[in-house]
Design an enzyme around this catalytic site. Structure first.
Site, short mmCIF file in Angstrom:
data_model
loop_
_atom_site.label_atom_id
_atom_site.label_comp_id
_atom_site.label_asym_id
_atom_site.label_seq_id
_atom_site.Cartn_x
_atom_site.Cartn_y
_atom_site.Cartn_z
N HIS A 86 33.63 44.92 39.76
CA HIS A 86 32.68 45.54 40.69
C HIS A 86 33.37 46.53 41.62
CE1 HIS A 86 33.66 42.06 43.49
NE2 HIS A 86 33.54 43.03 44.39
N ASP A 207 35.21 39.07 36.31
CA ASP A 207 35.08 40.20 37.23
C ASP A 207 36.43 40.89 37.42
OD1 ASP A 207 34.30 42.02 39.11
OD2 ASP A 207 33.30 40.58 40.42
N SER A 597 37.78 41.36 47.74
CA SER A 597 37.44 41.53 46.32
C SER A 597 38.62 42.17 45.59
CB SER A 597 36.21 42.42 46.17
OG SER A 597 35.07 41.78 46.65
#
Length: 661
Positions: A86, A207, A597
């Site tokens: 992402h 991810d 992240s």
């Protein structure tokens, strides 16, 4: 007798807001020596200088700020970098189209020449950080300090305040602007579960994405050029293929973006009862419009993919934040803590009065700040006008009905939430009166935006800018992220000094502000509900159980189905609970937030075991209060990442440049 009373009050405060003794904390790397004994007691085997050093290569030299909002880590001596799928999503989308849909099918560069450049994408390494509080007190100017630190433009430099200005640090970075896409898994792996699974556990999302940093032939930053060569980092992470078990030490090294752990009850009340509910409602309606369009046309699905993901991420996070704050009773806990603080401040009038002054300032600024947030969530989401490049896009005609609905929604929601408030955009009220409704006014300006603009559209845009300037002036600060004001900053600085003097049992660490931090904890499940324990690992079996070709977010690649059917896992096959499978994700107690992240998850030996990408839904309130019994970060197990690279994407050659242990 008085000293005994102080001790009792300090103990009472600590009982309400737990000290950072469990796994709470986002610690400054240069000061990690103060935590190293605790880290080693929990299993860490290295030293503080292994984590941060300016005199030798250390872990900090293998971690980057990825494009200003995520973290990445170096995994080879040829500049190979891992971050989240992402985090690389926008770059992947820009290279995608119906003829080469890398979002859906993934991308693998099989030679260096096939690696894709990304204009505007950059990474930064922290060169050093320095506490300059004393230098500023001695009369040095921030501008002079930062200018000298850049070394005539070689480095980037910035200063950040900690503890509401009680400390100031200088951060010096080296920025690289040639960052190329190497590999992206199919979205049905990298975004597996989509919005349904986002922020929840159990999770089965791979991810991750792979990039490479390029430099000039002297290993210095350079703009994109075919002559650039892979960057040779000072340090890269070795990768453990042994995995982790429940109870194992874990450490996260990254750039957490924003926490507000010291805020008072009025700020929590604002988030819980006003801000989050309003924003969730608006974004739900925006997502409904975009989702309907995506389901109607594959081209629109790609066109709106990144936009949908950006809207949905915070939308779901805020819902979890509401649940977590209610579950923890955070609002009442804050109130109790504040009462204890006032009692503990007996004989110190400046500290006794500060809570009341903070409450008064919150009463003044909440309507102002809410007006600013509503402007950001509605009118400020709209292009005014659309760029010429956008209008010339062959898809723009297909997008027009969708865009018009978004305009009508934005105008209507702003009117509903702000109306004729003294903080409203004046031109909006005038337009509504002229055309009869917010939606009708939106239609007029939408047509103008689609044709390149109009005087009326410019007047509204100017009105929004003027309103924003006015709100900023009344708040007396440029910082609009944290329900803040200039006066609030000064009061919190005093409050923080009082806290550090009076709450002697609490271990203090500064709020996250997108500077490099260390957090540590252990692999751990948690009790989701009475009698329901969530294990800390998920496996490929769970992916197959969710697999559904009729649902885009759960339609896994056929290659993954085939590998599962044949149990052709290669070296990544692991026996778990008596069956051969592949580990996919795991939970740990590391304190994280946005910006983390893509952060590396490291084991006790400093080896890479996972890539952080999320928190559990009820953990999202950890920006305001960390609860060690429930707060968990979610990571992709590095063994699943390598399995996908090797067996699904067929890019096993990349493993040859990694240090696998």
């Amino acid at each position: 007798m008085k000293s005994m009373k102080k001790l009792l009050l300090a103990a009472a405060m600590a009982a309400i807001v737990l000290p950072a003794a469990a796994d709470e904390g986002m610690w400054l790397p240069s000061l990690i020596g103060s935590r190293i004994d605790d880290m080693r007691a929990k299993g860490f085997t290295l030293t503080a200088k292994d984590i941060y050093s300016v005199n030798k290569a250390s872990m900090k030299d293998a971690v980057v700020l990825f494009n200003g909002g995520c973290t990445g880590e170096l995994i080879s001596d040829k500049g190979l970098l891992l971050t989240n799928h992402h985090c690389g999503y926008s770059a992947i989308q820009r290279h995608s189209g119906l003829g080469h849909d890398y979002l859906t099918y993934g991308f693998s560069a099989m030679t260096p020449e096939q690696e894709l450049p990304n204009e505007g994408l950059w990474v930064r390494f922290l060169v050093r950080m320095e506490d300059i509080t004393g230098r500023l007190a001695a009369g040095e100017k921030i501008a002079d300090i930062t200018e000298a630190a850049t070394e005539k433009g070689r480095y980037k430099a910035s200063t950040e305040s900690m503890y509401y200005g009680n400390q100031t640090f200088l951060f010096v970075y080296e920025q690289f602007d040639d960052v190329r896409l190497v590999l992206a898994p199919p979205s049905s792996i990298g975004k597996f579960g989509g919005d349904t699974d986002n922020w929840v556990w159990p999770r089965h999302t791979g991810d991750f994405s792979v990039f490479r940093i390029y430099a000039d032939r002297k290993n210095r930053p350079a703009k994109y050029s075919p002559d650039n060569v892979p960057y040779r980092p000072k340090r890269s992470f070795a990768i453990s293929t042994k995995g982790v078990e429940e109870g194992d030490f874990t450490m996260i090294y990254g750039f957490p973006g924003n926490t507000q752990q010291f805020v008072l009850a009025p700020a929590v009340k604002y988030v819980l009862e006003l801000s989050d509910p309003a924003k969730v409602d608006i974004r739900t309606k925006r997502l409904d419009i975009i989702s309907e369009a995506q389901e109607s046309d594959p081209a629109l699905r790609i066109y709106y993919a990144a936009n949908h993901a950006n809207i949905a991420n915070a939308w779901k996070k805020w819902q979890g934040e509401i649940i977590g704050l209610k579950r923890n009773g955070t609002l009442e806990r804050k109130r109790q803590y504040e009462r204890r603080f006032i009692e503990a401040a007996e004989g110190k009038p400046e500290y006794q009065a500060v809570i009341g002054e903070l409450y008064q300032e919150y009463m003044r600024i909440i309507p102002i700040y809410f007006a600013r947030e509503m402007l950001s969530e509605t009118l400020r989401t709209l292009p005014m006008p659309y760029a010429e490049k956008t209008r010339a896009d062959e898809l723009f005609d297909k997008c027009r009905p969708v865009e018009q609905k978004l305009w009508r929604l934005a105008f209507a929601e702003y009117e509903k939430n702000i109306g004729d408030s003294e903080y409203a955009v004046p031109q909006l009220r005038e337009g509504i009166e002229r055309y009869g409704s917010a939606e009708a006014y939106a239609d007029v300006l939408f047509e103008a935006a689609c044709s390149g603009g109009s005087d009326e559209l410019k007047a509204l845009t100017d009105g929004m800018l003027q309103t924003e300037r006015r709100l900023r002036k009344e708040l007396e600060t440029n910082n609009l992220r944290n329900l803040n004001s200039g006066k609030l900053e000064k009061l919190y600085a005093l409050y923080m000094r009082g806290l550090q003097q009076l709450d002697t049992e609490r271990a203090f660490f500064p709020d996250a502000n997108l500077t490099l931090r260390v957090a540590y904890g252990s692999v751990a499940g948690y009790e989701y509900a009475d009698g329901e324990y969530h294990k800390p690992h998920t496996t490929l079996d769970g992916i197959i159980a969710k697999d559904d070709p009729n649902i885009y977010d759960y339609d896994i690649p056929q290659r993954l189905r085939e590998l599962y059917a044949s149990k052709d896992y290669g070296r990544w096959g692991t026996v778990i609970d008596g069956r051969l499978t592949v580990p996919v994700c795991f939970l740990a107690t590391n304190h994280t937030t946005g910006g983390n992240s893509g952060s590396p998850i490291l084991n006790a030996r400093g080896e890479l075991v996972g890539i952080n990408f999320d928190r559990t839904w009820r953990s999202t309130m950890s920006d305001l209060e960390f609860d060690p019994t429930i707060c968990r970060n979610i990571s992709a197990d590095i063994r699943y990442v390598l399995f996908v690279i090797d067996k699904v994407c067929g890019a096993g050659y990349l493993l040859d440049e990694m240090k696998l242990k």
